[in-house]
Scaffold this motif. Structure first.
Motif, PDB file in Angstrom:
ATOM      1  N   LEU A  97      51.619  44.942  43.707  1.00 37.80           N
ATOM      2  CA  LEU A  97      50.523  45.735  44.275  1.00 37.80           C
ATOM      3  C   LEU A  97      49.822  46.549  43.197  1.00 37.80           C
ATOM      4  CD1 LEU A  97      48.918  46.669  46.717  1.00 37.80           C
ATOM      5  CD2 LEU A  97      50.615  48.445  47.109  1.00 37.80           C
ATOM      6  N   GLU A  98      50.631  47.204  42.317  1.00 34.03           N
ATOM      7  CA  GLU A  98      50.024  47.996  41.243  1.00 34.03           C
ATOM      8  C   GLU A  98      49.129  47.132  40.363  1.00 34.03           C
ATOM      9  OE1 GLU A  98      53.658  51.255  40.709  1.00 34.03           O
ATOM     10  OE2 GLU A  98      53.665  49.399  39.564  1.00 34.03           O
ATOM     11  N   THR A  99      49.595  45.905  40.106  1.00 32.66           N
ATOM     12  CA  THR A  99      48.828  45.017  39.241  1.00 32.66           C
ATOM     13  C   THR A  99      47.510  44.605  39.912  1.00 32.66           C
ATOM     14  OG1 THR A  99      50.937  44.210  38.444  1.00 32.66           O
ATOM     15  CG2 THR A  99      49.004  42.944  37.831  1.00 32.66           C
ATOM     16  N   ILE A 100      47.569  44.332  41.214  1.00 31.85           N
ATOM     17  CA  ILE A 100      46.344  43.928  41.907  1.00 31.85           C
ATOM     18  C   ILE A 100      45.379  45.118  42.008  1.00 31.85           C
ATOM     19  CG2 ILE A 100      45.391  43.017  44.071  1.00 31.85           C
ATOM     20  CD1 ILE A 100      48.054  41.577  44.468  1.00 31.85           C
ATOM     21  N   LEU A 101      45.925  46.311  42.250  1.00 39.66           N
ATOM     22  CA  LEU A 101      45.077  47.502  42.361  1.00 39.66           C
ATOM     23  C   LEU A 101      44.268  47.731  41.087  1.00 39.66           C
ATOM     24  CD1 LEU A 101      47.351  50.134  44.167  1.00 39.66           C
ATOM     25  CD2 LEU A 101      45.446  48.851  45.107  1.00 39.66           C
ATOM     26  N   LEU A 102      44.832  47.325  39.937  1.00 41.36           N
ATOM     27  CA  LEU A 102      44.116  47.515  38.677  1.00 41.36           C
ATOM     28  C   LEU A 102      42.773  46.793  38.679  1.00 41.36           C
ATOM     29  CD1 LEU A 102      46.731  47.303  35.817  1.00 41.36           C
ATOM     30  CD2 LEU A 102      45.376  49.256  36.541  1.00 41.36           C
ATOM     31  N   GLY A 103      42.660  45.745  39.480  1.00 40.51           N
ATOM     32  CA  GLY A 103      41.386  45.044  39.578  1.00 40.51           C
ATOM     33  C   GLY A 103      40.256  45.950  40.038  1.00 40.51           C
ATOM     34  N   ARG A 104      40.599  46.997  40.747  1.00 45.72           N
ATOM     35  CA  ARG A 104      39.562  47.910  41.247  1.00 45.72           C
ATOM     36  C   ARG A 104      39.140  48.933  40.196  1.00 45.72           C
ATOM     37  NH1 ARG A 104      36.522  45.874  44.293  1.00 45.72           N
ATOM     38  NH2 ARG A 104      35.718  47.880  44.937  1.00 45.72           N
ATOM     39  N   LEU A 105      39.806  48.935  39.051  1.00 42.63           N
ATOM     40  CA  LEU A 105      39.565  49.957  38.025  1.00 42.63           C
ATOM     41  C   LEU A 105      38.085  50.168  37.684  1.00 42.63           C
ATOM     42  CD1 LEU A 105      40.868  51.910  35.935  1.00 42.63           C
ATOM     43  CD2 LEU A 105      40.901  50.009  34.354  1.00 42.63           C
ATOM     44  N   PRO A 106      37.313  49.092  37.444  1.00 41.55           N
ATOM     45  CA  PRO A 106      35.917  49.340  37.055  1.00 41.55           C
ATOM     46  C   PRO A 106      35.095  50.027  38.141  1.00 41.55           C
ATOM     47  CG  PRO A 106      36.478  46.995  36.869  1.00 41.55           C
ATOM     48  CD  PRO A 106      37.658  47.677  37.440  1.00 41.55           C
ATOM     49  N   HIS A 107      35.578  49.980  39.388  1.00 42.73           N
ATOM     50  CA  HIS A 107      34.809  50.560  40.485  1.00 42.73           C
ATOM     51  C   HIS A 107      35.227  51.991  40.787  1.00 42.73           C
ATOM     52  CE1 HIS A 107      33.294  46.519  41.398  1.00 42.73           C
ATOM     53  NE2 HIS A 107      34.518  46.113  41.133  1.00 42.73           N
ATOM     54  N   GLN A 108      36.227  52.506  40.059  1.00 51.12           N
ATOM     55  CA  GLN A 108      36.776  53.810  40.418  1.00 51.12           C
ATOM     56  C   GLN A 108      36.442  54.886  39.394  1.00 51.12           C
ATOM     57  OE1 GLN A 108      40.783  52.340  40.607  1.00 51.12           O
ATOM     58  NE2 GLN A 108      40.836  52.531  42.831  1.00 51.12           N
ATOM     59  N   HIS A 109      36.362  56.123  39.856  1.00 48.20           N
ATOM     60  CA  HIS A 109      36.233  57.252  38.949  1.00 48.20           C
ATOM     61  C   HIS A 109      37.633  57.771  38.617  1.00 48.20           C
ATOM     62  CE1 HIS A 109      31.955  57.373  39.327  1.00 48.20           C
ATOM     63  NE2 HIS A 109      32.057  57.328  40.642  1.00 48.20           N
ATOM     64  N   SER A 110      37.691  58.610  37.574  1.00 51.51           N
ATOM     65  CA  SER A 110      38.995  59.090  37.101  1.00 51.51           C
ATOM     66  C   SER A 110      39.836  59.706  38.208  1.00 51.51           C
ATOM     67  CB  SER A 110      38.799  60.142  36.020  1.00 51.51           C
ATOM     68  OG  SER A 110      38.149  59.582  34.932  1.00 51.51           O
ATOM     69  N   ASP A 157      45.827  45.133  25.747  1.00 52.25           N
ATOM     70  CA  ASP A 157      44.534  45.657  25.317  1.00 52.25           C
ATOM     71  C   ASP A 157      43.376  44.813  25.827  1.00 52.25           C
ATOM     72  OD1 ASP A 157      45.847  47.614  24.059  1.00 52.25           O
ATOM     73  OD2 ASP A 157      45.388  46.978  22.014  1.00 52.25           O
ATOM     74  N   LEU A 158      43.512  43.492  25.738  1.00 48.55           N
ATOM     75  CA  LEU A 158      42.419  42.625  26.178  1.00 48.55           C
ATOM     76  C   LEU A 158      42.200  42.758  27.672  1.00 48.55           C
ATOM     77  CD1 LEU A 158      42.634  39.223  24.278  1.00 48.55           C
ATOM     78  CD2 LEU A 158      40.839  40.944  24.207  1.00 48.55           C
ATOM     79  N   GLN A 159      43.311  42.785  28.424  1.00 50.87           N
ATOM     80  CA  GLN A 159      43.214  42.948  29.871  1.00 50.87           C
ATOM     81  C   GLN A 159      42.466  44.226  30.206  1.00 50.87           C
ATOM     82  OE1 GLN A 159      45.726  41.212  28.712  1.00 50.87           O
ATOM     83  NE2 GLN A 159      46.387  39.728  30.239  1.00 50.87           N
ATOM     84  N   ALA A 160      42.838  45.309  29.499  1.00 52.04           N
ATOM     85  CA  ALA A 160      42.192  46.587  29.764  1.00 52.04           C
ATOM     86  C   ALA A 160      40.709  46.525  29.413  1.00 52.04           C
ATOM     87  CB  ALA A 160      42.883  47.699  28.979  1.00 52.04           C
ATOM     88  N   ALA A 161      40.404  45.904  28.270  1.00 53.66           N
ATOM     89  CA  ALA A 161      39.000  45.810  27.850  1.00 53.66           C
ATOM     90  C   ALA A 161      38.187  45.022  28.876  1.00 53.66           C
ATOM     91  CB  ALA A 161      38.912  45.146  26.482  1.00 53.66           C
ATOM     92  N   ALA A 162      38.793  43.958  29.422  1.00 56.36           N
ATOM     93  CA  ALA A 162      38.081  43.149  30.416  1.00 56.36           C
ATOM     94  C   ALA A 162      37.893  43.914  31.720  1.00 56.36           C
ATOM     95  CB  ALA A 162      38.831  41.846  30.672  1.00 56.36           C
ATOM     96  N   LEU A 163      38.681  44.962  31.919  1.00 56.23           N
ATOM     97  CA  LEU A 163      38.510  45.785  33.121  1.00 56.23           C
ATOM     98  C   LEU A 163      37.612  46.990  32.844  1.00 56.23           C
ATOM     99  CD1 LEU A 163      42.118  45.642  34.584  1.00 56.23           C
ATOM    100  CD2 LEU A 163      40.059  44.738  35.641  1.00 56.23           C
ATOM    101  N   GLY A 164      36.966  46.970  31.691  1.00 56.89           N
ATOM    102  CA  GLY A 164      35.977  47.999  31.419  1.00 56.89           C
ATOM    103  C   GLY A 164      36.517  49.235  30.719  1.00 56.89           C
ATOM    104  N   VAL A 165      37.723  49.150  30.172  1.00 60.50           N
ATOM    105  CA  VAL A 165      38.283  50.298  29.455  1.00 60.50           C
ATOM    106  C   VAL A 165      37.794  50.266  28.013  1.00 60.50           C
ATOM    107  CG1 VAL A 165      40.402  51.396  28.666  1.00 60.50           C
ATOM    108  CG2 VAL A 165      40.335  50.275  30.898  1.00 60.50           C
TER     109      VAL A 165
END
Lengths: 270, 355
Positions: A101-114, B236-244
């Motif tokens: 679940l934590e890994t899938i939730l990371l997919g939402r990272l670009p859409h979230q604020h801090s 690092d690459l995974q994070a970069a691809a997620l916009g970090v």
């Protein structure tokens, strides 16, 4: 409206990619419209992964520019780009423990604020991804404990949760059993077609490309490439030239299937 | 589709985990309180809990009642604060180093910061300078090491986890050689105080306001990046691809973790074990998300070191042990207990063991 007339979503203009001085593709011009699916085929080391990484902004093209919705990706912030373009990596590395679940939730990272909590939309996308990849029984498992195919389903689910406009897939069928290969491609195709998105996948599976993609980019391995409608590019002569193996085609129930011919193990025995 | 997830089920699971988190943080805060009580009451002079409270709350009591007030206010409280600050800084730094290097075996000292500080501190002891110089020398040594590793590993495009780790380990080995050189050429008298410093000792430490300001500042800064940190733990690459913005995040991780370690080492010498083990204790207890891991590490690290220091003062009282000796003695069994009770796999790399 004719789907061929849909707006240009993703534009690759005069892009050249090199790796360690070796040209992988020269002056690539390619426009992807909403609802289109493109396969990248080519021998090992022909630049499929490098090209995908370039399209994701992870490395700079030697020349040329890439734009999404008419915006140059070099001018976008990494987060803004990740809201529109998402990449499935060829393999996931799991040095640190995390649950599915934590890994899938990371997919939402670009859409979230801090400091923001998960929004309704975040949950909706995650739930959809979990359902599509049939992971509801796995949510609390550690990703390090999963099999290769299960891990790949988690990675695809994370990408589905990210919900980009352009899906970049590096060997999506890696480790997947045949039913999930079909299932994953069907899910992605359905989203691309019904929600006017686009998909680019690098693969070694010519038949998967033939079945699910509208267009094919065939990298010849020396910087040259062929690009066009799937039926136009997937021909015995072009494939044989690209892979340096005699590849033949058979047709069955309206589908084309490709296989390496002239390759009988018995014939090689003395 | 055969197995569909309906909305409530995912959220239900999350709300259950929220209850678990509340419990976990309740426990951590209780540990901090217990740590403080132990720190203030234990020592060669026993002072009961209710009296400690009086001595702390009623400032005017200090003038009235004698040495007890002075012991609590001038000795034990600053030392307890120093123990908490040091533990919190080391544990936080450990969490950050482990993400930065994406290596579960990383600890705050792995990049040679403590080595640099030790060379500075030991130099002062060797030259017989006043002990006030030790603070400055240790901090200078630590910063020197930080800049050295940064300068070497950050050259060219570099900055990969492996490159940074290798540079740090080699610099660390260099400092180790210098430390051994100093130890082997010093007189018996000085070697003893050198060893105390190397093992980590809180007897001269005084927690100050800026230590806590630093901890809070780093905590706020990193909490704002907690989700990107979760992504970076995956690569690092995974994070970069997620916009970090990986480059910037790595830089701030390195600088913040280094600053914390340098301050901790300057305050109390190189206390081992805390920075390595506390993050893992929390991860094994289910706090793998950096939004919980970072504040959790600060609380657990702080309380753990206060308890260890209380023991260090009482085990062979009136003599004192260096607290570094006790962190390992307490930490090893506590860690093993959690490790074997936990259902999480011990091997973070995902290597499966043979049956």
């Amino acid at each position: 409206m004719n789907p061929g007339m849909a707006a240009a979503l993703f534009q690759i203009q005069q892009v050249s990619v090199t790796m360690a001085g070796k040209p992988l593709c020269n002056d690539l011009d390619l426009t992807l419209r909403a609802g289109e699916r493109l396969a990248i085929l080519g021998p090992n080391g022909s630049g499929k992964t490098s090209l995908l990484h370039t399209l994701m902004g992870l490395q700079k093209p030697r020349t040329g520019q890439i734009s999404i919705n008419a915006q140059n990706i070099a001018a976008l912030s990494a987060a803004a780009l990740a809201r529109q373009v998402g990449l499935l990596f060829q393999s996931a590395q799991d040095e640190m423990p995390a649950t599915v679940l934590e890994t899938i939730l990371l997919g939402r990272l670009p859409h979230q604020h801090s400091w923001s909590a998960m929004s309704e939309l975040d949950w909706k996308q995650v739930e959809r991804a979990v359902t599509h990849m049939e992971l509801s029984e796995f949510l609390n498992r550690d990703v390090c404990e999963l099999s290769g195919g299960e891990r790949q389903r988690v990675a695809i689910a994370a990408l589905l949760a990210q919900s980009p406009q352009v899906f970049l897939l590096d060997e999506p069928s890696n480790h997947l059993d045949i039913s999930f290969q079909i299932k994953a491609m069907q899910v992605l195709s359905k989203i691309v077609l019904s929600e006017q998105r686009a998909l680019i996948m690098a693969t070694h599976d010519i038949n998967l490309a033939a079945r699910f993609c509208d267009r094919v980019l065939l990298l010849m391995g020396n910087g040259r490439y062929c690009e066009g409608q799937t039926r136009a590019v997937l021909t015995e002569s072009l494939l044989s030239a690209a892979f340096c193996v005699d590849i033949q085609k058979i047709s069955h129930q309206g589908h084309d299937f490709f296989f390496p011919a002239g390759f009988s193990p018995h014939a090689q025995r003395p | 589709m055969t197995c569909a997830v309906n909305g409530p089920s995912l959220k239900e699971q999350t709300s259950r985990s929220v209850r678990y988190d509340v419990l976990l943080f309740g426990l951590l805060i209780t540990l901090v309180i217990i740590g403080f009580i132990l720190s203030l009451t234990s020592g060669s002079v026993r002072i009961p809990v209710n009296e400690v409270w009086n001595l702390l709350v009623n400032a005017d009591a200090s003038s009235a009642s004698s040495s007890q007030a002075r012991i609590v206010q001038e000795l034990r409280l600053p030392r307890a604060l120093a123990a908490f600050a040091t533990g919190a800084m080391l544990a936080l730094s450990g969490v950050m180093m482990q993400v930065l290097l994406r290596n579960p075996l990383a600890d705050p000292y792995i990049l040679g910061i403590s080595g640099g500080a030790a060379v500075g501190a030991l130099g002062v002891i060797m030259l017989g300078l006043a002990s006030i110089w030790m603070t400055y020398a240790a901090f200078t040594g630590a910063l020197l090491s930080v800049l050295l590793v940064f300068g070497l590993a950050g050259r060219r495009q570099g900055w990969s986890a492996t490159r940074l780790l290798l540079t740090g380990v080699v610099i660390s080995a260099g400092w180790g050689a210098l430390i051994n050189l100093m130890l082997s050429t010093s007189s018996n008298q000085t070697v003893h105080s050198m060893l105390f410093w190397l093992m980590g000792d809180l007897s001269q430490s005084r927690g100050q306001l800026w230590h806590f300001v630093l901890i809070l500042a780093v905590l706020v800064l990193m909490m704002a990046q907690a989700r990107p940190l979760n992504a970076m733990a995956r690569g690092d690459l995974q994070a970069a691809a997620l916009g970090v913005n990986v480059r910037r995040l790595r830089l701030s991780l390195y600088l913040c973790a280094s600053l914390l370690t340098a301050s901790a080492v300057t305050l109390a010498g190189s206390i081992g074990f805390v920075g390595l083990i506390i993050p893992h204790m929390l991860r094994l207890s289910g706090a793998r998300d950096h939004r919980k891991l970072l504040p959790g590490a600060a609380l657990l690290g702080g309380s753990f070191l206060m308890m260890a220091d209380s023991l260090a003062r009482t085990v062979i009282a009136p003599q004192q042990l260096p607290v570094g000796v006790l962190t390992a003695m307490l930490g090893v069994p506590a860690f093993l207990l959690i490790l074997y009770r936990s259902r999480m796999p011990a091997s973070a790399s995902g290597n499966r063991e043979l049956p």
